[in-house]
Design a protein around this motif. Structure first.
Motif: not given
Ligand code: OGA
Ligand code: NI
Length: 364
Positions: A222, A224, A236, A239, A241, A248, A256, A295, A305, A307, A309
């Protein structure tokens, strides 16, 4: 919070025209347009009633020491299994330390993602598309229900197991990602041995029941970008997973947030740790003992940023249902979820409503 109408008076931003929006390929392109000081209104999420602001935790996310899971000392092992059980039951999130994946590999894979997102748009466009079964997919966050609202996030999503797929560019990224996928898969499998025990089973229970030999592993990066009005946008939205466990990592910027006891909390990961969370299929398999926790990722105006996952789930042809041992016998409770094949579960997510909501049974 002010209603949406007064928000649009204070905020003179215009929504993009349909043709501008349909050309929207990435937030990165938008951010790089000259003189952007406010966000187009179709990125403004602040008036969504489901999204309240985060508060400071009155408690901290549990820390699990991975090295104790492989300890030959039976007392240490039973203690860490109890800790794991509590972390999964009370939080559904924990930070994993001493996991043995090198700092340099974690840095290289984050650098690789950064270089991927910096590739010319034409090269990333090769992977653009809506089909969730495309093995390599590049895109930007969009609300699937309405396709009019955009999230402040670009992504690269790749199926890396049982078949390893990956872009050939930037040079060297594919090899780093392959090694990272292999190492994270090993870590998750070891954690799932511990989770099998914490549910009262023998170590290889989940591995066998979920056919992890051909388990579905996803590499989801991801991006950002910095956002001029972070309080209005969302990276995001909330949601869960869908796999069993997700690992992550991020480039130490923060963003987060997790839901705990009905409130949103910021997670500030310890350097070099993995943030681990339980997914929908662990909730189903454990018959609700471990919940798949909501999350989301918020954005900021100071730094970009990144990340990554990495969830691991059952094999796509596995029909997942609550473990029979947990629904029978004196201590068991009735099955709280309907069985469903993992592939069908993924297909059902398409209409935007979480599939887990269809499978929950009303259990007294
Ligand atoms: C995800 C996710 C959170 C983050 O990719 O599923 O929840 O902090 N990411 O980027
Ligand atoms: Ni997630």
């Amino acid at each position: 919070m002010a209603p949406a109408t007064s928000l649009s008076v204070e905020n003179p931003n215009q929504a993009e025209t349909p043709s501008q929006a349909s050309k929207r390929i990435s937030v990165k392109t938008l951010v790089e347009s000259p003189g952007l000081t406010s966000i187009p209104s179709n990125y403004s999420y602040a008036s969504n009633p489901d999204e309240s602001a985060a508060s400071e935790p009155d408690d901290t996310v549990p820390i699990i020491d991975f090295s104790l899971l492989t300890s030959p000392d039976p007392h240490q092992r039973s203690k860490i299994i109890r800790d794991l059980d509590r972390a999964c039951r009370e939080w559904g999130f924990f930070m994993l330390v001493n996991h043995g994946v090198s700092k340099s590999l974690m840095k290289e894979v984050l650098d690789g993602c950064n270089q991927f997102f910096n590739l010319p748009m034409e090269e990333k466009m090769e992977f653009e598309g809506k089909d969730i079964w495309k093995p390599i997919r590049f895109g930007t966050g969009v609300d699937v229900k309405i396709e009019k609202f955009f999230f402040w996030r670009d992504f690269l999503k790749v199926y890396v197991h049982p078949q390893f797929n990956f872009p050939q560019k930037p040079e060297g990224f594919r090899e780093v990602a392959q090694e990272y996928s292999k190492r994270t898969r090993e870590v998750i499998k070891e954690l799932l041995k511990g989770v099998s025990e914490s549910l009262g089973f023998e170590q290889s229970y989940i591995e066998k029941a979920m056919n992890l030999e051909s388990g579905l592993q996803i590499f989801a990066a991801n991006l950002y970008p910095m956002c001029p009005q972070p309080e209005l946008a969302m990276g995001i939205p909330a949601h869960t997973d869908h796999g069993l466990l997700t690992l992550l990592i991020e480039n130490e910027i923060g963003g987060l947030q997790i839901q705990h006891n009905g409130k949103w909390f910021n997670v500030n990961p310890l350097p070099n740790s993995f943030v681990v969370n339980t997914g929908d299929h662990l909730e189903i398999l454990s018959n609700g003992r471990y919940k798949s926790i909501k999350h989301r990722a918020v954005v900021n105006s100071k730094a970009t940023r990144i990340s990554i996952a990495v969830p691991l789930g059952p094999s796509l042809d596995t029909v997942v249902s609550p473990a029979p041992e947990l629904i029978e016998g004196e201590s068991g409770r009735p099955a709280a979820y309907l069985p469903m094949k993992y592939k069908d579960f993924m297909d059902r997510q398409l209409d935007g409503k979480p599939c887990l909501d269809y499978l929950r049974l009303p259990v007294a």
